[in-house]
Write a protein that holds these residues in place. Structure first.
Motif, PDB file in Angstrom:
ATOM      1  N   ALA A  26      74.251  66.031 -68.373  1.00 52.81           N
ATOM      2  CA  ALA A  26      74.918  65.958 -66.992  1.00 52.81           C
ATOM      3  C   ALA A  26      75.710  64.703 -66.762  1.00 52.81           C
ATOM      4  N   ASP A  27      75.381  63.566 -66.975  1.00 56.49           N
ATOM      5  CA  ASP A  27      76.176  62.458 -66.768  1.00 56.49           C
ATOM      6  C   ASP A  27      77.541  62.643 -67.360  1.00 56.49           C
ATOM      7  N   TYR A  28      77.671  63.377 -68.325  1.00 56.06           N
ATOM      8  CA  TYR A  28      78.907  63.517 -68.857  1.00 56.06           C
ATOM      9  C   TYR A  28      79.983  64.204 -68.312  1.00 56.06           C
ATOM     10  N   ILE A  29      79.256  65.193 -67.526  1.00 57.23           N
ATOM     11  CA  ILE A  29      80.215  65.948 -66.761  1.00 57.23           C
ATOM     12  C   ILE A  29      80.219  65.220 -65.321  1.00 57.23           C
ATOM     13  N   ARG A  88      83.314  65.580 -60.347  1.00 58.11           N
ATOM     14  CA  ARG A  88      82.417  65.321 -59.085  1.00 58.11           C
ATOM     15  C   ARG A  88      83.314  65.250 -57.935  1.00 58.11           C
ATOM     16  N   PRO A  89      82.916  65.673 -56.836  1.00 57.26           N
ATOM     17  CA  PRO A  89      83.609  65.844 -55.607  1.00 57.26           C
ATOM     18  C   PRO A  89      84.297  64.503 -55.210  1.00 57.26           C
ATOM     19  N   GLY A  90      85.592  64.574 -54.729  1.00 62.76           N
ATOM     20  CA  GLY A  90      86.375  63.590 -54.372  1.00 62.76           C
ATOM     21  C   GLY A  90      87.233  62.641 -55.456  1.00 62.76           C
ATOM     22  N   ALA A  91      86.760  63.173 -57.104  1.00 61.09           N
ATOM     23  CA  ALA A  91      87.236  62.324 -58.046  1.00 61.09           C
ATOM     24  C   ALA A  91      88.566  63.106 -58.519  1.00 61.09           C
ATOM     25  N   THR A  92      89.493  62.388 -59.097  1.00 63.51           N
ATOM     26  CA  THR A  92      90.750  62.791 -59.628  1.00 63.51           C
ATOM     27  C   THR A  92      90.720  63.074 -61.031  1.00 63.51           C
ATOM     28  N   VAL A  93      91.211  64.259 -61.677  1.00 67.30           N
ATOM     29  CA  VAL A  93      91.388  64.575 -63.047  1.00 67.30           C
ATOM     30  C   VAL A  93      92.629  64.881 -63.508  1.00 67.30           C
TER      31      VAL A  93
END
Length: 771
Positions: A530-533, A538-543
């Motif tokens: 889960a922490d890898y995802i 996550r909401p608000g993050a940039t990919v």
């Protein structure tokens, strides 16, 4: 002198020799066919490997002697259609086996069977799918079998960046996996079960005309021949019949060999040139059959007292003994059990123990049948006239009736054992795929990464005839932007899936959904941490959708996208293919698929079962979008390929054996009626009704068959239990037994009905005429 009796005995002698030759010939034909199996398998394997792309340890550089190829297989109404797309890099590009010139763009070369199917009324849908121009025929070196459906099509756009492979030639060797010990046991026992009835029928055929032969030998004794001389004379007569049988068998084998190319049994067909016996096995057949004829004849004469004034066998003989017959099947079971376990750790198979044990057991079943017939008919009393005639005949010559049905008894016993073993071990060779065929029946993946093609695929599948619903998604990956951080070997990334709300509901427990929504999906299966995802999705993050460069650093041209803060975190759901979604799920209104790098399109299609050929319409749509698009059927379970191949092979062999049993039983029945022709004529002359005689013949067949099938059930159950013990199984499935008994009974009934016309011809008073 024995040969002269067989040749110069007039019409009677030639009929007797002909029947013996036909009976032996049928067995020889099947033995030669069995001796050809290694050659058939080797030929099919060699041609299959010869057309595989030549593989190397390194990528092949482009040159005038290379080409780009890609698989384009499909299925049509359950039949596999093998296909390849080819684009030559130059004028010296290699050609596949059986192809003289590579097809140009939009052209194809096809196998004769595929051309026949495409041009037939049944192949209209397939003709729409393979919309290339037919410009040539694939020769036999490029086909596994004459009825195989294969094509090579030319392409002008195929590249290595678009799913193709650059090769420098064809032909590679595929290392086959060793056969599982349980399947090897099944194969060995199956070979014994298929060949034992053949040996029994050959031994039965060389004894045709035994009663008339013994009366001739009594005449020889009257003019001064001793017992040894009469036995040698009988052996010579049997030897001539066996040699004629070898000739008839060879002729039948060659005739069947020429016709076999047009026959497909359980999806297997071979070229006539493949049906060539292994020289050593063929020599063994040619040597064993005459020796068997001599041995069986001499063995049979040991229980016959041939004297100058008659044959002692015409009177009631001594009772058959059981004590020496029982050790044979018991010894066979003991030999098989000495092999030990054939499943689990330390499993091993000694082919000599298994084959010898199975052969000894089935031989014991064969020897028990005459005793069972004699013991049963000795207790029969009274009844209607046809029943009394039949019982008296069985009481006087039960051994002949037992020989006639011993082959079917052994075949049914062996088939019962094999089916029990099949039913017990099939779960070991089946795996649960996790797919749910109730939610979708087909899956397809588009090899193209062009977003326009992907959108076309989704829209065309939804408008295809027979489609009730489409679960279509576009998959890619996204990474966290920026350089590597301390302790990181690579940038964290996650999966990104774009689809409408209906599709996303099949992939996750989204709850309320509208276009423009985004979801962060936790992998509820635990396969992804889960922490890898959370490091990326996550909401608000940039990919970043751009791939890394060759050094592993972030691309100089990033494709950034910010996850909306309104994105909800939901649990994943197993899709119809059994996979679990994780990472980001986005609707088209929230994420433009054009941002994705090398997106992959996947569609799961639910079809309407009431629409004929709905699956074929879906395959046609897939081929129209891209010929390389593969369509797979979703299924809850999948069988091991080795298990499936072995089962198919045994079914082919069983079909051939049953055909031999039917033909041989008919020949045996006609021979027995011919032996009793004078007796039948006497009964008719005294006023016996023909219906009475017909019923008596039926009872003479039915009683030994009933006893033989009862013995087959007991023997098959015993052999099956031994096989189950070797496999460490305890389940005993009686449901596989009754169909085999019914098949054996139906086979005997058909043979009896076919023997009625000769019976009517023999029931004439003029049969009393003699010279």
């Amino acid at each position: 002198m024995g040969v002269r009796f067989a040749v110069g005995g007039g019409r009677e002698g030639w009929i007797r020799t002909l029947l013996t030759a036909v009976g032996v010939g049928l067995g020889v034909m099947l033995l030669l066919g069995a001796a050809s199996i290694p050659t058939m398998m080797e030929g099919r394997s060699q041609r299959g490997e010869a057309r595989l792309p030549l593989e190397g340890d390194q990528s092949v550089p482009r040159s005038a002697a290379t080409l780009v190829e890609a698989g384009a297989d499909t299925n049509f109404r359950g039949d596999a259609v093998r296909g390849w797309l080819l684009r030559p890099d130059g004028d010296r590009a290699p050609t596949p086996p059986g192809v003289t010139a590579l097809p140009g763009p939009g052209e194809m070369v096809v196998s004769p069977a595929l051309r026949e199917l495409i041009n037939s009324p049944e192949g209209v849908l397939l003709r729409e799918r393979l919309h290339f121009k037919d410009v040539g025929t694939i020769a036999p070196p490029g086909l596994i079998g004459p009825r195989e459906l294969v094509y090579y099509a030319g392409s002008a756009t195929l590249t290595t960046d678009d799913g193709g492979w650059r090769i420098a030639g064809f032909g590679t060797t595929v290392k086959s996996d060793p056969l599982d010990p349980a399947l090897l046991t099944l194969l060995i026992v199956g070979c014994v079960v298929m060949l034992m009835p053949v040996a029994i029928f050959i031994a039965t055929a060389v004894r045709f005309g035994g009663e008339r032969r013994d009366r001739r030998l009594a005449a020889l004794r009257l003019i001064g021949a001793d017992v040894r001389m009469t036995r040698r004379t009988a052996a010579g007569e049997a030897l001539f019949g066996a040699l004629c049988g070898l000739l008839v068998g060879a002729v039948l084998f060659l005739a069947a060999r020429q016709l076999i190319g047009g026959v497909t049994v359980w999806d297997i067909n071979v070229f006539p040139s493949d049906v060539t016996p292994v020289p050593g096995l063929a020599a063994l057949v040619l040597l064993a059959v005459p020796l068997c004829a001599i041995g069986v004849t001499l063995l049979a004469l040991r229980r016959v007292g041939i004297e100058p004034l008659g044959v002692a066998r015409d009177s009631a003989g001594r009772r058959r003994r059981l004590w020496w017959r029982l050790p044979l099947p018991l010894g066979g079971l003991a030999l098989m059990l000495l092999n030990g376990r054939v499943t689990g750790r330390g499993a091993q198979v000694d082919p000599y123990l298994v084959a010898g044990g199975a052969a000894l057991f089935l031989l014991g079943v064969t020897l028990l049948l005459p005793w069972a017939v004699d013991a049963a008919v000795a207790r029969f009393r009274g009844g209607p006239v046809p029943w009394q005639l039949a019982v008296r005949r069985l009481q006087l010559s039960g051994s002949a009736a037992a020989r006639a049905v011993s082959g079917i008894s052994v075949a049914v016993a062996g088939a019962i054992a094999l089916q029990l073993f099949f039913a017990a071990i099939q779960d070991d060779f089946m795996k649960v795929t996790g797919q749910d065929a109730s939610r979708a029946q087909l899956q397809t993946t588009l090899p193209s990464h062009d977003i326009g093609s992907i959108r076309k695929m989704i829209s065309e599948f939804r408008t295809t005839e027979g489609v009730r619903g489409v679960i279509a998604s576009i998959d890619a990956s996204a990474s966290r932007p920026g350089p590597l951080r301390r302790g990181e070997e690579f940038r964290p990334s996650t999966r990104v899936t774009v689809g409408d709300c209906g599709t996303l509901r099949e992939l996750a427990h989204t709850g309320p959904c509208k276009d423009g929504d985004v979801f962060v999906v936790k992998d509820s299966s635990g396969a992804v941490e889960a922490d890898y995802i959370a490091k990326t999705a996550r909401p608000g993050a940039t990919v970043d959708f751009a791939p890394e460069d060759e050094s592993g650093s972030p691309s100089s041209h990033p494709r950034l996208w910010t996850i909306p803060r309104s994105a909800r975190t939901v649990d994943s759901r197993q899709d119809p293919t059994g996979q679990m979604a994780f990472g980001l799920l986005a609707t088209p209104g929230a994420l433009d698929p054009k941002l994705l790098h090398r997106p992959m399109a996947r569609a799961m299609v639910k079809i309407d079962p009431t629409v004929p050929d709905a699956v074929e319409h879906v395959r046609n749509t897939a081929a129209r979008i891209d010929p390389r698009t593969q369509v797979y059927a979703l299924q809850n379970t999948a069988r091991d390929k080795q298990f499936t191949s072995l089962r198919t092979g045994l079914l082919v062999a069983a079909t051939a054996t049953l055909a031999l049993i039917a033909a041989s039983m008919l020949v045996t029945m006609v021979e027995q009626l011919r032996e009793r022709r004078r007796l039948l004529s006497v009964l008719v002359a005294f006023g016996t009704r023909r219906a009475t005689l017909a019923w008596s013949v039926l009872w003479q067949t039915a009683v030994p068959v009933a006893l033989g099938l009862a013995l087959a059930v007991a023997g098959g159950a015993g052999l099956g239990l031994a096989l189950l013990r070797m496999a460490g199984k305890t389940a005993f499935d009686w449901s596989v037994v009754w169909p085999l008994i019914a098949a054996g009974g139906a086979l005997v009934l058909v043979v009896t009905l076919l023997s009625l016309p000769p019976l009517w011809r023999m029931m004439r008073p003029d049969g009393l005429r003699t010279e």
